[in-house]
Write a protein that holds these residues in place. Sequence first.
Motif, PDB file in Angstrom:
ATOM      1  N   TRP A 166       0.800  -1.221   0.000  1.00 58.64           N
ATOM      2  CA  TRP A 166       0.000   0.000   0.000  1.00 58.64           C
ATOM      3  C   TRP A 166       0.833   1.271   0.000  1.00 58.64           C
ATOM      4  N   ASN A 167       2.164   1.139   0.132  1.00 61.23           N
ATOM      5  CA  ASN A 167       2.923   2.357   0.440  1.00 61.23           C
ATOM      6  C   ASN A 167       3.204   3.246  -0.766  1.00 61.23           C
ATOM      7  N   ALA A 168       3.039   2.731  -1.973  1.00 60.81           N
ATOM      8  CA  ALA A 168       3.242   3.553  -3.170  1.00 60.81           C
ATOM      9  C   ALA A 168       2.399   2.941  -4.295  1.00 60.81           C
ATOM     10  N   LEU A 189      -3.482  -8.087 -11.325  1.00 59.35           N
ATOM     11  CA  LEU A 189      -2.841  -7.334 -10.246  1.00 59.35           C
ATOM     12  C   LEU A 189      -3.754  -7.290  -9.030  1.00 59.35           C
ATOM     13  N   LYS A 190      -3.181  -7.666  -7.878  1.00 65.68           N
ATOM     14  CA  LYS A 190      -3.934  -7.581  -6.620  1.00 65.68           C
ATOM     15  C   LYS A 190      -3.339  -6.466  -5.774  1.00 65.68           C
ATOM     16  N   PRO A 191      -4.075  -5.348  -5.656  1.00 66.58           N
ATOM     17  CA  PRO A 191      -3.567  -4.261  -4.808  1.00 66.58           C
ATOM     18  C   PRO A 191      -3.694  -4.640  -3.337  1.00 66.58           C
ATOM     19  N   SER A 192      -3.088  -3.830  -2.481  1.00 64.75           N
ATOM     20  CA  SER A 192      -3.261  -4.032  -1.043  1.00 64.75           C
ATOM     21  C   SER A 192      -4.681  -3.633  -0.640  1.00 64.75           C
ATOM     22  N   GLY A 223      -5.040 -10.240   1.439  1.00 67.37           N
ATOM     23  CA  GLY A 223      -3.888 -11.085   1.130  1.00 67.37           C
ATOM     24  C   GLY A 223      -4.203 -12.555   1.347  1.00 67.37           C
ATOM     25  N   ALA A 224      -4.883 -12.846   2.453  1.00 67.86           N
ATOM     26  CA  ALA A 224      -5.147 -14.251   2.808  1.00 67.86           C
ATOM     27  C   ALA A 224      -6.089 -14.910   1.800  1.00 67.86           C
ATOM     28  N   GLU A 225      -6.965 -14.120   1.169  1.00 68.33           N
ATOM     29  CA  GLU A 225      -7.916 -14.714   0.217  1.00 68.33           C
ATOM     30  C   GLU A 225      -7.419 -14.525  -1.230  1.00 68.33           C
ATOM     31  N   GLY A 227      -4.906 -12.729  -2.476  1.00 67.41           N
ATOM     32  CA  GLY A 227      -3.451 -12.791  -2.656  1.00 67.41           C
ATOM     33  C   GLY A 227      -2.963 -14.227  -2.679  1.00 67.41           C
ATOM     34  N   ALA A 228      -3.382 -15.004  -1.668  1.00 71.26           N
ATOM     35  CA  ALA A 228      -2.923 -16.392  -1.585  1.00 71.26           C
ATOM     36  C   ALA A 228      -3.418 -17.189  -2.786  1.00 71.26           C
ATOM     37  N   ALA A 229      -4.670 -16.934  -3.237  1.00 71.13           N
ATOM     38  CA  ALA A 229      -5.218 -17.673  -4.382  1.00 71.13           C
ATOM     39  C   ALA A 229      -4.402 -17.390  -5.644  1.00 71.13           C
ATOM     40  N   GLU A 265      10.362  -8.192  -4.220  1.00 69.32           N
ATOM     41  CA  GLU A 265      10.933  -6.945  -3.683  1.00 69.32           C
ATOM     42  C   GLU A 265      10.427  -6.846  -2.251  1.00 69.32           C
ATOM     43  N   LEU A 266      11.302  -7.068  -1.275  1.00 76.52           N
ATOM     44  CA  LEU A 266      10.834  -7.239   0.104  1.00 76.52           C
ATOM     45  C   LEU A 266      11.305  -6.109   1.025  1.00 76.52           C
ATOM     46  N   GLY A 267      11.339  -6.409   2.298  1.00 77.84           N
ATOM     47  CA  GLY A 267      11.617  -5.385   3.299  1.00 77.84           C
ATOM     48  C   GLY A 267      13.088  -5.025   3.393  1.00 77.84           C
ATOM     49  N   GLY A 268      13.380  -4.093   4.291  1.00 75.38           N
ATOM     50  CA  GLY A 268      14.757  -3.657   4.462  1.00 75.38           C
ATOM     51  C   GLY A 268      14.999  -3.033   5.823  1.00 75.38           C
ATOM     52  N   LYS A 269      16.260  -2.865   6.143  1.00 78.18           N
ATOM     53  CA  LYS A 269      16.675  -2.126   7.347  1.00 78.18           C
ATOM     54  C   LYS A 269      17.970  -1.450   6.928  1.00 78.18           C
ATOM     55  N   ILE A 401      10.705  -1.077  10.850  1.00 79.48           N
ATOM     56  CA  ILE A 401       9.612  -0.412  11.579  1.00 79.48           C
ATOM     57  C   ILE A 401       8.550   0.084  10.603  1.00 79.48           C
ATOM     58  N   PHE A 402       8.981   0.565   9.442  1.00 76.17           N
ATOM     59  CA  PHE A 402       8.069   1.121   8.439  1.00 76.17           C
ATOM     60  C   PHE A 402       7.316   2.321   9.016  1.00 76.17           C
ATOM     61  N   GLY A 403       8.054   3.143   9.742  1.00 80.15           N
ATOM     62  CA  GLY A 403       7.512   4.372  10.320  1.00 80.15           C
ATOM     63  C   GLY A 403       8.635   5.390  10.385  1.00 80.15           C
ATOM     64  N   SER A 465      18.941  -0.949 -12.502  1.00 80.61           N
ATOM     65  CA  SER A 465      18.280  -2.035 -11.771  1.00 80.61           C
ATOM     66  C   SER A 465      18.078  -1.687 -10.297  1.00 80.61           C
ATOM     67  N   PHE A 466      17.002  -2.240  -9.748  1.00 77.65           N
ATOM     68  CA  PHE A 466      16.621  -2.022  -8.349  1.00 77.65           C
ATOM     69  C   PHE A 466      16.169  -3.368  -7.800  1.00 77.65           C
ATOM     70  N   GLY A 467      16.617  -3.681  -6.584  1.00 76.91           N
ATOM     71  CA  GLY A 467      16.178  -4.948  -5.992  1.00 76.91           C
ATOM     72  C   GLY A 467      17.019  -5.297  -4.796  1.00 76.91           C
TER      73      GLY A 467
HETATM   74  P1  NAD Z   1       2.425  -7.229   3.123  1.00 73.69           P
HETATM   75  O1  NAD Z   1       3.435  -8.262   2.825  1.00 73.69           O
HETATM   76  O2  NAD Z   1       1.619  -7.352   4.350  1.00 73.69           O
HETATM   77  O3  NAD Z   1       1.359  -7.131   1.933  1.00 73.69           O
HETATM   78  C1  NAD Z   1       1.765  -6.918   0.599  1.00 73.69           C
HETATM   79  C2  NAD Z   1       0.714  -7.491  -0.334  1.00 73.69           C
HETATM   80  O4  NAD Z   1       0.670  -8.911  -0.156  1.00 73.69           O
HETATM   81  C3  NAD Z   1      -0.709  -6.987  -0.069  1.00 73.69           C
HETATM   82  O5  NAD Z   1      -1.377  -6.835  -1.310  1.00 73.69           O
HETATM   83  C4  NAD Z   1      -1.326  -8.122   0.725  1.00 73.69           C
HETATM   84  O6  NAD Z   1      -2.719  -8.198   0.591  1.00 73.69           O
HETATM   85  C5  NAD Z   1      -0.663  -9.327   0.092  1.00 73.69           C
HETATM   86  N1  NAD Z   1      -0.602 -10.522   0.943  1.00 73.69           N
HETATM   87  C6  NAD Z   1      -0.597 -10.602   2.293  1.00 73.69           C
HETATM   88  N2  NAD Z   1      -0.533 -11.891   2.684  1.00 73.69           N
HETATM   89  C7  NAD Z   1      -0.495 -12.643   1.562  1.00 73.69           C
HETATM   90  C8  NAD Z   1      -0.396 -14.027   1.298  1.00 73.69           C
HETATM   91  N3  NAD Z   1      -0.335 -14.921   2.278  1.00 73.69           N
HETATM   92  N4  NAD Z   1      -0.352 -14.450   0.015  1.00 73.69           N
HETATM   93  C9  NAD Z   1      -0.382 -13.556  -1.004  1.00 73.69           C
HETATM   94  N5  NAD Z   1      -0.491 -12.229  -0.825  1.00 73.69           N
HETATM   95  C10 NAD Z   1      -0.532 -11.771   0.438  1.00 73.69           C
HETATM   96  O7  NAD Z   1       3.187  -5.828   3.060  1.00 73.69           O
HETATM   97  P2  NAD Z   1       2.583  -4.373   3.313  1.00 73.69           P
HETATM   98  O8  NAD Z   1       2.365  -4.206   4.783  1.00 73.69           O
HETATM   99  O9  NAD Z   1       1.451  -4.139   2.382  1.00 73.69           O
HETATM  100  O10 NAD Z   1       3.800  -3.456   2.832  1.00 73.69           O
HETATM  101  C11 NAD Z   1       4.894  -3.190   3.624  1.00 73.69           C
HETATM  102  C12 NAD Z   1       6.060  -4.097   3.289  1.00 73.69           C
HETATM  103  O11 NAD Z   1       6.353  -4.018   1.899  1.00 73.69           O
HETATM  104  C13 NAD Z   1       7.326  -3.676   3.997  1.00 73.69           C
HETATM  105  O12 NAD Z   1       7.986  -4.810   4.499  1.00 73.69           O
HETATM  106  C14 NAD Z   1       8.152  -3.032   2.896  1.00 73.69           C
HETATM  107  O13 NAD Z   1       9.529  -3.030   3.125  1.00 73.69           O
HETATM  108  C15 NAD Z   1       7.760  -3.830   1.720  1.00 73.69           C
HETATM  109  N6  NAD Z   1       8.024  -3.088   0.475  1.00 73.69           N
HETATM  110  C16 NAD Z   1       9.088  -3.458  -0.298  1.00 73.69           C
HETATM  111  C17 NAD Z   1       9.392  -2.741  -1.449  1.00 73.69           C
HETATM  112  C18 NAD Z   1      10.579  -3.118  -2.320  1.00 73.69           C
HETATM  113  O14 NAD Z   1      10.644  -2.663  -3.456  1.00 73.69           O
HETATM  114  N7  NAD Z   1      11.511  -3.916  -1.848  1.00 73.69           N
HETATM  115  C19 NAD Z   1       8.601  -1.656  -1.826  1.00 73.69           C
HETATM  116  C20 NAD Z   1       7.530  -1.312  -1.007  1.00 73.69           C
HETATM  117  C21 NAD Z   1       7.250  -2.040   0.136  1.00 73.69           C
END
Ligand code: NAD
Length: 497
Positions: A166-168, A189-192, A223-225, A227-229, A265-269, A401-403, A465-467
Motif C-alpha cells: 500500500w505504500n506507493a 494485479l492484486k492491490p493491497s 492477502g489471505a484470500e 493474494g494467496a489464491a 521486492e521485500l523489506g529492508g533495514k 519499523i516502516f515508520g 536495476s533495483f532490488g
Molecule cells: P504485506 O506483505 O503485508 O502485503 C503486501 C501485499 O501482499 C498486499 O497486497 C497483501 O494483501 C498481500 N498478501 C498478504 N498476505 C499474503 C499471502 N499470504 N499471500 C499472497 N499475498 C498476500 O506488506 P505491506 O504491509 O502491504 O507493505 C509493507 C512491506 O512491503 C514492507 O515490508 C516493505 O519493506 C515492503 N516493500 C518493499 C518494497 C521493495 O521494493 N523492496 C517496496 C515497497 C514495500
Amino acid sequence: MTLAQASIELRLPIDGRHRQMFIDGAWVGARSGLTIETRNPATGAVIATVPRGDRRDIDLAVAAARRAFDGPWSRFKPYERQVLLLRIADLFEKHWEEISRSDTTDMGMPVVRTRANRNRVIGMLRYYAGMATALHGETIENSLPGEVVSFTRKEPVGVVGAIIPWNAPTAASTWKIGPALATGCTIVLKPSEEAPLTPLLIADIMNEAGVPPGVVNIVTGTGAEAGAALAEHMGVDKIVFTGSTATGQSIVRASAGNLKRVSLELGGKSPVIVCADADLDRAVPVAAMSVFANSGQICIAGSRLFVERSIHDEFVERLAAYAKGLRIGDGIDPATEIGPLVSLRQLERVTGYLEAGTAEGATLVTGGARLTEGALAAGNFVAPTVFAGVSDEMRIAREEIFGPVISALPFDTLDEAVERANNTPYGLAAGIFTRNITTAHQLSRKIRAGSVWVNTYHAIDPAVSFGGYKMSGYGREGGAEHLDEYLNTKGVFIKID
Ligand code: NAD
C-alpha cells in the motif's frame, strides 16, 4: 484546498461509495458479494468500499488473462505494444492530478510527494514503451556436426500475477503493468486491501487507452484470500511480489505447486553511513528524509544511521532540529511534508517500536509519540522520531519499523561501519555521505545491498536495476534485467544441410 473541493476533480469515490473491480475489461463485484472498506488515514473517514475478491474471482481473472494471452494480445506486434504504452503514459500525464490525489486520500502520501513522482512514473512507462521494440534473442555459433543454425528467442512468460503493498500504489502498479505490457504478458494485479483505489483508477486508464479485455485485470481483496489464491494458482506463470519478507516467504511456498517463476521486492533495514568529512548541510536533510519521507513507509528507508563519532552529537542535534521543523498534516494540503501512517494497525505497530526503543534503553532525542493535537487526532499521525544511544542489538536497530523512526549509531572506523551495516538479514539499499572519492568507491563495493547511493538517497531510474540482496528479495526491477523477469528464453536449432 479542502478535501471536498478536491473531490470534484477526482473520478474516484471519496464519499463512501462502492467501486467495482476490473476483470476481462468489465467492472464487476466479487462473486461472494462481500466488500472491504478503505479509509482516508488523515481523517479516519471511509472513502470507498471495494469488492472483497477471493479464489473464485481470481479464477475468472486468470482465465481472462489466459484467453487474452493466447488470443488477441498475442497478435500485437512490438510496435503496437509500444504505441499502447505511450498512449497510457499520455493518459497518466492527463490524469496525473487525480492519480496523485488518489494516493493521498487512500494511503496518506502528501500531494507534494505524489506530484514530485510524476516524471518518474510517466518516464517509467515511456521507458518500457521504448523497450517493447528492443527485445531480442541472439544468433549463437555452435559446435554441432553439420550445418545447424542456433539462436535464442525471447518470449513472454505468460500470465503474470502481481501483488503489491500500500505504500506507493501508483509506482508499484506501473512497475508491474509496464514491463508486462512491454513484453507481451497479461497480468492480474492484486492491490493491497489498505490502498486499492489508485490501481482501480489505473484500470480506468487502461480502458481509455484501449488495452484489450483480459490483458490487465485488477482484483481487489485481502492477502489471505485473493493474494494467496493468486500466488498458488496453477494458471499463473509468474508472480511478481512487492511487500514484506514474511509474506514473500509464503509466496515462495505457494508457488511450488506449478513451480511458477517468482520475483520478490521485500523489506529492508537499510544503513546510512555519514563520514566525518561529509557535507553536513547536504547530509542532514537527505538522511532525515531517507526515513521521514512518506512517514517512513518506504522499503528503502535508511533507518540505521551510522555517524562517525567525531560528528555524531552535532549531527544528531541537527537531525532533530530538522525533524521538528517538518510540517505534519493531511497530505491533501500542499504545505504538508509528513502525512499520516496508512492505518490504525500500522500506527499501533510503529508506536509499539517507539515504546520498545525507550524500554531497551535508547535515548529519545525528538518525537516518540502519536500526534493528537487538533485535527491530527482523527488521523494516524506520528511525530518524526530520532533515537540516539542505540545499540546494534536493540529491536529498533534490527527490525523493519516502516515508520518515521531513525536510530543513530556512532562508529569509529570505516571497516567497523561496513561490518555493522552488513550485519542484517536484509540488503535492499544503503546511503554513504563522504567527500572522499576513495571512501565512496570502497564502501559502495563492500556494502551488501541492491542499491547504494552516495551523497544522495532515493534515486531510482527506470534504466537502472533495483532490488534486494539477502532477505530483501530476488529479481530486479528497472533496466533490461527487469524485462528478462517477464521473458522466457527459448533455444532454437535448425538443421539446414
Ligand atoms: P504485506 O506483505 O503485508 O502485503 C503486501 C501485499 O501482499 C498486499 O497486497 C497483501 O494483501 C498481500 N498478501 C498478504 N498476505 C499474503 C499471502 N499470504 N499471500 C499472497 N499475498 C498476500 O506488506 P505491506 O504491509 O502491504 O507493505 C509493507 C512491506 O512491503 C514492507 O515490508 C516493505 O519493506 C515492503 N516493500 C518493499 C518494497 C521493495 O521494493 N523492496 C517496496 C515497497 C514495500
